[in-house]
Enzyme design. Structure first.
Site, short mmCIF file in Angstrom:
data_model
loop_
_atom_site.label_atom_id
_atom_site.label_comp_id
_atom_site.label_asym_id
_atom_site.label_seq_id
_atom_site.Cartn_x
_atom_site.Cartn_y
_atom_site.Cartn_z
N ASP A 141 1.00 -1.06 0.05
CA ASP A 141 -0.22 -0.29 0.30
C ASP A 141 0.80 1.20 -0.01
O ASP A 141 1.74 1.61 1.15
CB ASP A 141 -1.03 -0.05 0.77
N TYR A 145 3.25 9.53 0.27
CA TYR A 145 4.03 9.53 1.55
C TYR A 145 5.09 9.62 1.13
O TYR A 145 6.30 8.20 0.95
CB TYR A 145 3.94 7.88 1.42
N LYS A 195 -2.37 5.71 -4.00
CA LYS A 195 -3.56 7.24 -3.84
C LYS A 195 -3.89 8.71 -5.04
O LYS A 195 -2.73 8.41 -4.58
CB LYS A 195 -4.18 7.21 -2.61
N HIS A 212 -7.47 9.12 -2.86
CA HIS A 212 -7.11 9.31 -0.98
C HIS A 212 -8.09 9.49 0.28
O HIS A 212 -7.90 9.07 1.38
CB HIS A 212 -5.52 9.47 -0.49
P1 NAP Z 1 0.05 1.03 11.94
O1 NAP Z 1 0.15 -0.30 11.21
O2 NAP Z 1 -1.64 -0.08 12.56
O3 NAP Z 1 1.35 0.82 12.72
C1 NAP Z 1 2.62 1.11 12.28
C2 NAP Z 1 3.10 0.91 13.58
O4 NAP Z 1 2.91 -0.14 14.74
C3 NAP Z 1 4.52 1.77 13.74
O5 NAP Z 1 5.23 2.32 14.53
C4 NAP Z 1 5.33 -0.22 13.01
O6 NAP Z 1 7.01 -0.21 14.24
C5 NAP Z 1 4.27 -0.31 14.38
N1 NAP Z 1 4.56 -1.91 14.44
C6 NAP Z 1 4.00 -3.08 13.33
N2 NAP Z 1 4.05 -3.51 13.83
C7 NAP Z 1 4.03 -4.33 15.29
C8 NAP Z 1 4.04 -5.17 15.30
N3 NAP Z 1 4.15 -7.00 15.35
N4 NAP Z 1 4.55 -5.27 16.83
C9 NAP Z 1 4.79 -4.01 17.50
N5 NAP Z 1 4.41 -2.72 16.72
C10 NAP Z 1 4.68 -3.37 15.44
O7 NAP Z 1 -0.28 2.05 11.20
P2 NAP Z 1 -0.32 3.00 9.81
O8 NAP Z 1 1.63 2.95 9.12
O9 NAP Z 1 -0.96 4.33 9.97
O10 NAP Z 1 -1.10 1.80 8.79
C11 NAP Z 1 -0.81 1.22 8.06
C12 NAP Z 1 -0.62 2.27 6.67
O11 NAP Z 1 -2.20 2.24 6.30
C13 NAP Z 1 0.22 2.85 6.31
O12 NAP Z 1 1.90 2.88 6.42
C14 NAP Z 1 -0.47 3.16 5.12
O13 NAP Z 1 -0.15 2.59 3.68
C15 NAP Z 1 -1.90 3.14 5.05
N6 NAP Z 1 -2.59 4.52 6.05
C16 NAP Z 1 -3.49 4.86 5.00
C17 NAP Z 1 -4.14 5.95 5.56
C18 NAP Z 1 -5.31 6.40 4.19
O14 NAP Z 1 -5.70 7.33 4.61
N7 NAP Z 1 -5.83 6.31 3.40
C19 NAP Z 1 -4.17 6.64 6.84
C20 NAP Z 1 -3.13 6.12 7.58
C21 NAP Z 1 -1.89 4.95 6.74
P3 NAP Z 1 7.88 -0.90 13.33
O15 NAP Z 1 8.08 -0.40 11.55
O16 NAP Z 1 9.20 -0.34 13.93
O17 NAP Z 1 7.66 -2.49 13.19
#
Ligand code: NAP
Length: 321
Positions: free
Chosen positions: A54, A59, A90, A123
């Protein structure tokens, strides 16, 4: 170590069926990482078994890093063809105008070194000005989306074969109603924030009734970002369930999302954690555990009005997500 197998879901609302792995790797990194770190993480992810990525124009250089890493993966023989991957990118909110959609996807495809993406999504559910000042944004920099004309542009992307599927992100039920009333090609997906700490039941029910597949973003509570914290990974209820099952708290959260019939994009650039996040398919949560999780306090992290400014349009959208 052998790579892990990930379940897939069929997205059927595009006329032709598309198969999408239910766990994708998020590539929005906070704080941003350099090119080598991002590429190394993506290559590692492919080795571990990720086939769904994704990204977004917004980004930083994530599209470029992903494109370069995939080119390397092909050269190294980690995959035989780009077609083995499912890539979502997006349309950024500053390009949410009929005539800007095609140039925007072409820019993303150039960044990705690809001829098509598997999913192209709107997006954010509003339009932003091109020149943005600091936060909070002035009210006139945040405009309602002209859904009909922007969606025509999205449909053109699909008709031209530049996107196999098209969809939206952060769309409320009301916006989806409007979109469905004019769409010739209905949206295949709606990406929204979802985790045990923000379960979005009503919106999910609406999407299910309309045949729109929901993908969860921030399924781990986005710890480390400006919109996230430890509301998921620090939840005592989740920690207790994890301990009892010999799983990690992150796995409990991701398994819960999966058991709701929702796919997800989770970000980890750490080899151990990215592997752990895929390892959720050969066990399940009990009815009692699901019951406990259904009673968790609900707190939304990704709140547009908090991030961009307390404007009426954003407050209305937040209220529907
Ligand atoms: P997330 O995936 O809920 O959390 C990411 C965080 O959790 C990072 O700090 C990561 O650190 C940590 N993490 C990952 N796996 C872990 C585990 N097994 N144990 C402990 N910590 C862990 O948050 P997000 O990045 O906001 O969401 C994921 C993706 O969604 C984004 O990267 C993006 O591609 C997409 N997104 C889309 C939108 C939208 O508007 N469409 C908005 C926000 C996000 P490490 O890397 O150090 O493991």
């Amino acid at each position: 170590m052998a790579s892990l197998k990930v379940s897939s879901v069929k997205l059927g609302s595009c006329g032709d069926e598309i198969t999408m792995p239910v766990i994708g790797m998020g590539t929005s990194s906070h704080p941003p990482v350099d090119r080598q770190t991002a590429k190394a993480a993506i290559l590692e992810a492919i080795k571990v078994g990720y086939r769904h990525f994704d990204t977004a124009f917004a980004y930083g250089n994530s599209e470029q890093h992903l494109g370069e890493a995939i080119a390397d993966a092909l050269r190294l023989g980690l995959i035989e063809s780009r077609d083995e991957l499912f890539i979502t990118t997006k349309l950024w909110a500053s390009f949410a105008e009929r005539d800007l959609v095609l140039p925007a996807i072409n820019t993303s495809l150039r960044n990705l070194q690809m001829e098509y993406v598997d999913m192209y999504i709107i997006h954010w559910p509003f339009k932003l000005g091109r020149e943005m000042t600091g936060m909070p944004l002035d009210e006139d920099q945040v405009q309602p989306l002209d859904i009909k004309s922007v969606w025509e542009g999205m449909e053109e992307c699909k008709k031209l074969g530049l996107a196999r599927g098209i969809g939206v992100s952060n769309f409320t039920s009301k916006m989806l109603e409007e979109l469905l009333s004019i769409a010739k090609i209905p949206p295949a997906v709606n990406h929204v924030e979802m985790s045990p700490a923000w379960q979005v039941k009503k919106l999910r029910e609406f999407c299910k009734a309309k045949g729109i597949h929901v993908t969860a973003y921030s399924p781990l509570g986005a710890s480390g970002t400006s919109w996230g914290d430890d509301r998921v990974l620090g939840s005592q209820v989740l920690q207790q369930i994890a301990k009892a099952k010999g799983k990690t708290t992150a796995q409990i959260s991701l398994r819960w999302v999966y058991e709701q019939g929702v796919s997800m994009v989770a970000k980890s650039y750490n080899k151990e954690r990215m592997r752990q996040n895929l390892d959720i398919f050969d066990w399940s949560l009990t009815e009692e555990e699901l019951q406990k999780m259904s009673r968790l306090p609900q707190i939304k992290g990704f709140v547009f009005a908090s991030l961009l400014g307390q404007h009426d349009l954003l407050l209305q959208i937040d209220a529907g997500l």
